[in-house]
Design an enzyme around this catalytic site. Structure first.
Site, PDB file in Angstrom:
ATOM      1  N   ALA A 258       1.056  -1.339   0.378  1.00 56.65           N
ATOM      2  CA  ALA A 258       0.274   0.341   0.360  1.00 56.65           C
ATOM      3  C   ALA A 258       0.679   1.031  -0.079  1.00 56.65           C
ATOM      4  O   ALA A 258       2.369   0.866   0.393  1.00 56.65           O
ATOM      5  CB  ALA A 258      -1.220   0.015   1.464  1.00 56.65           C
TER       6      ALA A 258
ATOM      7  N   GLY B  25      -0.452  -5.630   0.139  1.00 53.63           N
ATOM      8  CA  GLY B  25      -1.467  -5.651  -0.721  1.00 53.63           C
ATOM      9  C   GLY B  25      -1.230  -5.799  -2.035  1.00 53.63           C
ATOM     10  O   GLY B  25      -1.913  -6.452  -2.846  1.00 53.63           O
TER      11      GLY B  25
ATOM     12  N   GLU C 113      -1.957  -9.926  -2.082  1.00 50.68           N
ATOM     13  CA  GLU C 113      -3.570  -9.385  -1.494  1.00 50.68           C
ATOM     14  C   GLU C 113      -4.275  -9.195  -3.185  1.00 50.68           C
ATOM     15  O   GLU C 113      -4.636 -10.318  -3.369  1.00 50.68           O
ATOM     16  CB  GLU C 113      -4.207  -8.335  -0.668  1.00 50.68           C
ATOM     17  CG  GLU C 113      -3.403  -9.267   0.258  1.00 50.68           C
ATOM     18  CD  GLU C 113      -4.338  -7.811   1.338  1.00 50.68           C
ATOM     19  OE1 GLU C 113      -4.346  -8.789   2.920  1.00 50.68           O
ATOM     20  OE2 GLU C 113      -3.977  -6.683   1.618  1.00 50.68           O
TER      21      GLU C 113
ATOM     22  N   GLU D 235       2.984  -6.304   6.915  1.00 48.57           N
ATOM     23  CA  GLU D 235       2.170  -5.406   7.443  1.00 48.57           C
ATOM     24  C   GLU D 235       2.759  -5.672   9.025  1.00 48.57           C
ATOM     25  O   GLU D 235       2.346  -4.320   9.722  1.00 48.57           O
ATOM     26  CB  GLU D 235       1.050  -6.225   7.188  1.00 48.57           C
ATOM     27  CG  GLU D 235      -0.337  -5.510   6.234  1.00 48.57           C
ATOM     28  CD  GLU D 235       0.482  -6.389   4.851  1.00 48.57           C
ATOM     29  OE1 GLU D 235       0.174  -6.212   4.125  1.00 48.57           O
ATOM     30  OE2 GLU D 235       0.975  -7.556   5.467  1.00 48.57           O
TER      31      GLU D 235
END
Length: 256
Positions: A64, A107, A110, A130
């Site tokens: 992110a 992300g 993901e 994270e």
């Protein structure tokens, strides 16, 4: 309309490129444009298979955009689109291939896991860092990764925040192919071409059956599979496929 996402079409293949230099972070603009692009391609009858890649050779998506986090902390809530982009990609009825051409973290991983297949170049590193920020993968990572590698290995990956090399990711099933650096798009397009020769009516139902099977008891999933199988018999593509087999010729599917 699109500033950080670009589209190239090669027959039935749509190549979606995330171009947000230098590391293609999955910021709000990228997520918003990607959602719009995928939904637009769902309505394009000429497109069968989607390839999603990152621009350059440094990163597919390196997580992110951390610069956006302070504002999210003030809001004390996650933006709704943060989660929806992964669901839009996962639930599109068309087959999706993530072409990983560099760091695929947070992300980015993901997003890759939300795709149906993942081709990785051999310099790729994947992971969920994270934990190092006091956070967790909040876009489906805690749910999709264990289904691939098992709960214990998934916990290890997320507890440590370690980066995994491409070959180990292949052994774990996180990626489906590993190719030399620079050969990722050729492999992804070859795979997309093989897929796109087939009926989207059948492809979309196969995808739906597998996705449903991950969420429901076996008895319900088998019932759903039977329903999808019966539906196919009423499609033009099934009639064409059966006729072509009997007549010993290659079928010409119209995806209807």
């Amino acid at each position: 309309m699109y500033e950080v996402i670009s589209l190239e079409k090669k027959g039935p293949i749509a190549i979606v490129t995330i171009d947000n230099p230098p590391m293609n972070p999955l910021n709000i603009q990228v997520r918003t444009e990607l959602i719009s692009m995928v939904r637009e391609l769902e309505q394009d009858d000429d497109v069968v298979t989607l390839i999603i890649r990152g621009a350059g050779d440094k990163a597919f998506v390196a997580g992110a955009d951390i610069k956006e986090f302070p504002q999210r902390l003030k809001q004390q809530q996650q933006s709704a689109d943060q989660e929806s982009v992964f669901e839009v990609v996962a639930n599109t009825p068309k087959p999706t291939i993530a072409m990983l051409n560099g760091y695929t973290l947070g992300g980015g991983l993901e997003l890759a896991l939300a795709c149906d297949l993942r081709v990785a170049e051999d310099h790729v590193k994947v992971g969920f860092p994270e934990i190092k920020l006091g956070l967790l993968p909040g876009g489906g990572g805690t749910q999709r990764l264990p289904k691939i590698v098992g709960p214990s290995k998934a916990k290890e990956i997320m507890f440590t925040g370690s980066q995994i090399e491409a070959e180990e990711a292949l052994a774990l099933g996180i990626v489906t192919e590993v190719v030399p650096k620079g050969a990722g798009m050729e492999k992804a397009e070859l795979l997309a071409t093989k897929i796109s020769r087939h009926s989207l009516q059948a492809l979309s139902r196969i995808k739906s059956c597998v996705n449903v099977g991950e969420e429901q008891p076996l008895s319900e999933s088998l019932q759903y599979e039977r329903q999808m199988f019966q539906e196919l018999f009423s499609t033009e593509d099934a009639k064409e496929g059966i006729s072509a087999f009997i007549e010993k010729r290659r079928p010409v599917f119209t995806h209807k």
